[in-house]
Every structure is written in structure tokens, then in C-alpha cells.
Write a protein that holds these residues in place. Structure first.
Motif, short mmCIF file in Angstrom:
data_model
loop_
_atom_site.label_atom_id
_atom_site.label_comp_id
_atom_site.label_asym_id
_atom_site.label_seq_id
_atom_site.Cartn_x
_atom_site.Cartn_y
_atom_site.Cartn_z
N GLU A 106 -6.03 12.23 -4.26
CA GLU A 106 -4.93 11.81 -3.53
C GLU A 106 -4.65 10.23 -3.69
N TRP A 107 -5.95 9.55 -3.81
CA TRP A 107 -5.85 8.03 -4.00
C TRP A 107 -6.27 7.38 -5.38
N ALA B 2 -19.76 4.31 -2.58
CA ALA B 2 -18.82 3.83 -1.27
C ALA B 2 -17.67 3.13 -2.07
N VAL B 3 -16.52 3.48 -1.50
CA VAL B 3 -15.37 2.84 -2.01
C VAL B 3 -14.05 2.57 -1.07
N ILE B 4 -13.58 1.34 -0.99
CA ILE B 4 -12.48 1.21 -0.08
C ILE B 4 -11.48 0.78 -0.85
N LYS B 5 -10.27 1.73 -0.58
CA LYS B 5 -8.91 1.61 -1.51
C LYS B 5 -7.83 1.28 -0.53
N VAL B 6 -6.82 0.78 -0.90
CA VAL B 6 -5.75 0.47 -0.01
C VAL B 6 -4.43 0.89 -0.98
N MET B 7 -3.43 1.22 0.23
CA MET B 7 -2.18 1.51 -0.50
C MET B 7 -1.12 1.15 0.56
#
Ligand code: GLC
Ligand code: CA
Length: 540
Positions: A510-511, A535-540
Motif C-alpha cells: 500500500e506504500w 527497516a524503512v520509514i516512509k511518508v505520505m
């Protein structure tokens, strides 16, 4: 200033264990001048405040957590001028200095205790907790945290004094208003010197009642803390953090009440004890139940949201190194150190980095018990040997949980003694310093150090890290730890594989189109799958 603007909500704190940070004069012990020499390093990392473990005058029975003069610096660490210089030099770099207040007990070498044991009608007698008795018949069966009875006989007085920690750490009597007033004037004196805050050692134990066998969370605890806060901290703009092993979320809401009546926040330890056999001691280890870890941390995130404030930490001077504990300190040392960092720094609260954590420093395994310096380790070794435990098993417990894991010197470079000292270090240096050290981390753009630096920057750039509401995803998954943080216009995804095997992670699909803020593998993760410790950091 309103609560939401409090500087410490946006801050990242770095804990310095002074005796192991940087030695400046070749005596093998870190000192204040050494910290000053390393301020530029800390500035580069991007931290806002330094919490120093105790540097006050102390016979060092418990590495400074036994203070004999609250208003003087131990000569081992330097002088009061050095402290003033440290505060000033740190201030130039926008870094505040947080002191460690040990208020539950003093050293038995403190002037108050020296007086107190002279006679029952000495004005200082009531500064401590005494019970009449007979030699050899303890007032009750309470044990000290470091082993043995919590009562110590003083023949001249025919009385026992109470000590929750070592015999050299007599408990202060908070019931006595004179004690409380002495403490307040001492704290105000430090505030005048320009310190930025305080960490309050075992603060939930001050309201003890030995007759009822109450150690922490005594009935008067919050009354005492509110008075303390009102008389001191509230007169400044400080960060205050109480160490509270007995805190649950209800208590934490009192401690970190947004009205500022107690502290800024507390260190709670519910997540820290999860890999221990139930009902046993910390030395009796068990595998970490990830699903439980997620549930515990999610509970703290949710329950304090809007009505309290969390501290975020994996490490301190009492705990083993996190990469050796819940990561993998061999094949995936770098990946797992970064993964653990991302998970923690993505949450709501004030993050604390313990010295060397930003290098991915690991636990140490000394072959000989004689190489261990910690009073807790030494006492436990003796007790368990006497109780018939196998020596190998005791050593395994020390390797897993001993406090000295975190106390070996900071690894600055591959030079002799890791650049920590030109003399003989007070405790052995982890032999892996030739590979793991600040110099090589700084030279490598993909290092653990640069990952922490970037995480700190991200927190400053995106307010959703500070304000966003937390939601746990995939609660029952045994490998993935994932959550979102949401505010009015931004949504973050923090997603990590907590295992050394590949994992399915459907939520990531979904990201797919969202921007990646930070990751710990060179290329972005494949849709729906995560590599070991990814590890991951995503933004929306
Ligand atoms: C706290 C300190 C620890 C010390 C104890 C007694 O738990 O963090 O290092 O031994 O209090 O002061
Ligand atoms: Ca020194």
C-alpha cells in the motif's frame, strides 16, 4: 510556554557514562575535560542534551550512584570549574547538560550519614531510616537490590539502618522535611549554575515504608514528587526524567502530567523485562516474545497520547547493548542496529541514545570474573557460586545481562586503547574496537552513526514524529514490527523486520508509491517483502 512547545518534546538526549567516555589525563578514567573534547562529535550527531551519569563526589562503591557531596565534583572527573566550562561549552553548541540526581540514598561517607551514626539525638540522625534491634536479628527479611539483607547493624547505636542498594548507600528519610529542604536548596544551586535538567535515580523508591515492606510506589510518592517539582524544577525550563522501574501507564500519566506538576517524563521498564523468565531474576533469560514487545510499546504509545509523554530508550548504563540483545551482533550487526534505531526513533516521545549505541557497539565477554568491576555482577557471582550454580551458566548470564556490557570504554578509533585513554583503562576495552569505532563510522556514509544522525534530523524536519498518533499494524506477526504515525496532513509508516529471515509484509504494498525517508539497505525494499533486519520509514 505551553506544553506542546516544550523544547524537550523535540529533543534527542545522549547519555554519557563519564568514566568510560573520554579520558583527558591518562589515568584511565574518563573525565569532564574529556567530554568537552568530544562536544563537537556530539554536535555533529545532532543531539540536544547530554545526560551525565553522576560526577559528584563519591567513594565510587556503585560508580558514583553513592554520593558523598552533592555540591562538589569527584576529583576523578575533574573540578567544579571543569563542570562550569562543560556547561558553557555545551551551551555554545546548543547542547544542555542534564545531571543525575541520586536522591533515594547518599553514600555512607556523606557528612549527613557520618553525623547521623554518631548518636540517636544527633540532628542528622533522622536523615536516614533506622530501626532498633538486636545484633543478628534483622528488623525484617527485606533484601537489598545488590544482594544480602537491606539492613545494616551499627553497634554503637544498637540500631539498623535501611539500604535498598549497597551497604554504602544508606536510604535517605524523605519523611523528614529537613531532608527534603536540603535537597531542594541543593537542586536550586545546580539550576543557578545553568544545568538543563535532571534525571532522577530510582525516584519511585523514595517513599519507602520498610515496616510494610514497601520499596517502590509508596503511598506518599506523588505527594513528595509534587513538592519537589514545585520547589525546584518548576522555577526553570528544564527536562526532568524519573527512573521508575515500578511505573505502569496510570502512574506515568501522573509523572508526566502535562500540567507540569511532576516531571517531564519517566523511564519505564515494562518492555525491558520481557526477555526474562517469569518470576525470576534478570539473570534468568528467555527469548524475546516479539508480539508481546509490540503490544507493550503500543500500549505506552496509545495510553500516554495527549495526556503524558514517553521516554524512548533501548539502552543505558544498567542494560546490555541492544544490538547484542535484540539484534544480531555478528552477520547483521549494522542492519539490526539501524533497524532498532528506526523503530525507536519513529515513536512518540523523547529518544535517549546511550554512548556507543550510535556506533552499534556490542556486549563484551570477559573470560575472567576478575575483569568485571560492577558491584552487582560481583555480588551475584558470589551468591550464585555459593548456591551451587555452574560457573559457565553464571558467566553466560553476565554476558547476556551484566551492566559492564554497557560500561566498557567508548570506541573512538582503532588506535591503542580505542583512543579512550593513553593510560590503563579502568575496565577492559571491547577487543572489537579495531572494527567498531567512531573514526571509521564517521568516514563511512552508510554507517550506523550516519543513520542515527539522519534519524535525528528527520525528527526535526517532520513534526509528525513529535505529534503524530500511533497505530500498530500486523499485531500478531512474529517477524514484522510496523506502525503508522498520523497527524492532520502527514502519515508515516515505520516498518521493520525483527528477524534474521526474509519476511512477507503485505502492508508495504500500500506504500509502494510513498516517499522513503530512510532505509537500512542500499536499495528500496521489494514490494511486500523484507530482508533480514530490514527497516524503512516512509511518508505520505
Ligand atoms: C539506578 C542506577 C544504577 C544504580 C542504582 C542505585 O538504577 O541507574 O546504576 O546502581 O540506581 O543508585
Ligand atoms: Ca581521567
Amino acid at each position: 510556554m505551553s506544553y506542546t512547545e516544550k523544547w524537550w518534546k523535540h529533543a534527542v538526549v545522549y547519555q554519557v557514562y563519564p568514566r568510560s567516555f573520554q579520558d583527558s589525563n591518562g589515568d584511565g578514567i574518563g573525565d569532564l575535560k574529556g567530554i568537552i573534547q568530544r562536544l563537537d562529535y556530539l554536535k555533529e550527531l545532532g543531539v540536544d542534551a547530554l545526560w551525565l551519569s553522576p560526577v559528584c563526589k563519591s567513594p565510587q562503591d556503585d560508580n558514583g550512584y553513592d554520593i558523598s557531596d552533592y555540591q562538589d565534583i569527584d576529583p576523578m572527573f575533574g573540578s567544579m570549574e571543569d563542570m562550569e566550562q562543560l556547561i558553557a561549552e555545551a551551551k555554545k553548541r546548543n547542547i544542555r547538560i542534564i545531571l543525575d540526581l541520586v536522591l533515594n540514598h547518599s553514600s555512607d561517607e556523606h557528612r549527613w550519614f557520618q553525623e547521623a551514626k554518631k548518636s540517636k539525638d544527633n540532628p542528622y540522625h533522622d536523615y536516614y531510616v533506622w530501626r532498633d534491634g538486636e545484633e543478628g536479628i534483622y528488623p525484617n527479611d527485606m533484601d537489598s537490590v545488590f544482594g544480602g539483607s537491606a539492613w545494616e547493624w551499627v553497634p554503637e547505636l544498637k540500631q539498623y539502618y535501611f539500604h535498598q542498594f549497597s551497604v554504602k548507600q544508606p536510604d535517605l528519610n524523605w519523611e523528614n522535611p529537613k531532608v527534603r529542604r536540603e535537597i531542594y536548596s541543593m537542586i536550586l544551586w545546580w539550576m543557578e549554575k545553568g544545568v538543563g535538567g535532571f534525571r532522577l535515580d530510582v525516584i519511585d523508591q523514595i517513599a519507602k515504608d520498610p515496616d510494610l515492606k514497601i520499596t517502590n510506589n509508596g503511598p506518599k510518592l506523588h505527594e513528595f514528587i509534587r513538592e519537589l517539582s514545585h520547589e525546584t524544577f518548576q522555577k526553570g525550563d528544564l527536562i526532568t526524567v524519573g527512573e521508575a522501574w515500578g511505573a505502569d501507564t496510570e502512574r506515568a500519566k501522573l509523572y508526566s502530567n502535562p500540567d507540569g506538576s511532576e516531571f517531564s517524563m519517566v523511564f519505564q521498564f515494562e518492555h525491558i523485562g520481557l526477555d526474562q523468565q517469569e518470576g525470576k531474576e534478570k539473570w534468568d533469560t528467555a527469548p524475546l516474545p516479539l508480539v508481546k514487545l509490540k503490544a507493550v510499546l503500543a500500549k505506552w504509545q496509545k495510553e500516554l497520547y495527549g495526556c503524558g509523554w514517553n521516554s524512548l530508550f533501548w539502552n543505558n548504563h544498567d542494560l546490555p547493548r541492544i544490538v547484542s540483545r535484540w539484534g544480531n551482533d555478528e552477520k547483521y550487526r549494522v542492519e539490526s542496529a539501524k533497524m532498532l534505531a528506526a523503530l525507536l526513533h519513529g515513536m512518540q516521545g523523547t529518544p535517549y541514545i546511550y554512548q556507543g549505541e550510535e556506533l552499534g557497539m556490542t556486549n563484551v565477554c570477559f573470560a575472567d570474573i576478575g575483569e568485571y568491576q560492577d558491584i552487582e555482577i560481583r555480588n551475584m557471582y558470589k551468591e550464585r557460586m555459593e548456591a551451587g550454580y555452574k560457573k559457565e551458566d553464571i558467566m553466560e548470564s553476565i554476558y547476556a545481562r551484566g551492566r559492564d556490557n554497557a560500561r566498557t570504554p567508548m570506541q573512538w578509533s582503532a588506535a591503542e586503547n580505542a583512543g579512550f585513554t593513553t593510560g590503563n583503562p579502568w575496565i577492559g576495552i571491547n577487543p572489537n574496537y579495531t572494527d567498531i569505532n567512531a573514526e571509521s563510522e564517521l568516514a563511512n556514509p552508510d554507517s550506523v552513526f550516519h543513520y542515527y544522525q539522519k534519524l535525528i534530523q528527520l525528527r526535526k524536519e517532520h513534526s509528525v514524529f513529535v505529534d503524530g498518533e500511533f497505530e500498530l499494524l500486523m499485531e500478531e506477526d512474529e517477524q514484522i514490527f510496523a506502525y503508522t504515525r498520523t497527524d492532520a496532513d502527514t502519515k508515516l509508516l515505520v516498518c521493520a523486520n525483527f528477524s534474521d529471515k526474509e519476511a512477507e509484509c503485505p502492508i508495504l504494498k500500500e506504500w509502494d508509491d510513498a516517499e522513503t525517508l530512510i532505509r537500512n539497505y542500499k536499495n528500496d525494499c521489494q514490494s511486500g517483502r523484507m530482508r533480514p533486519y530490514e527497516a524503512v520509514i516512509k511518508v505520505m
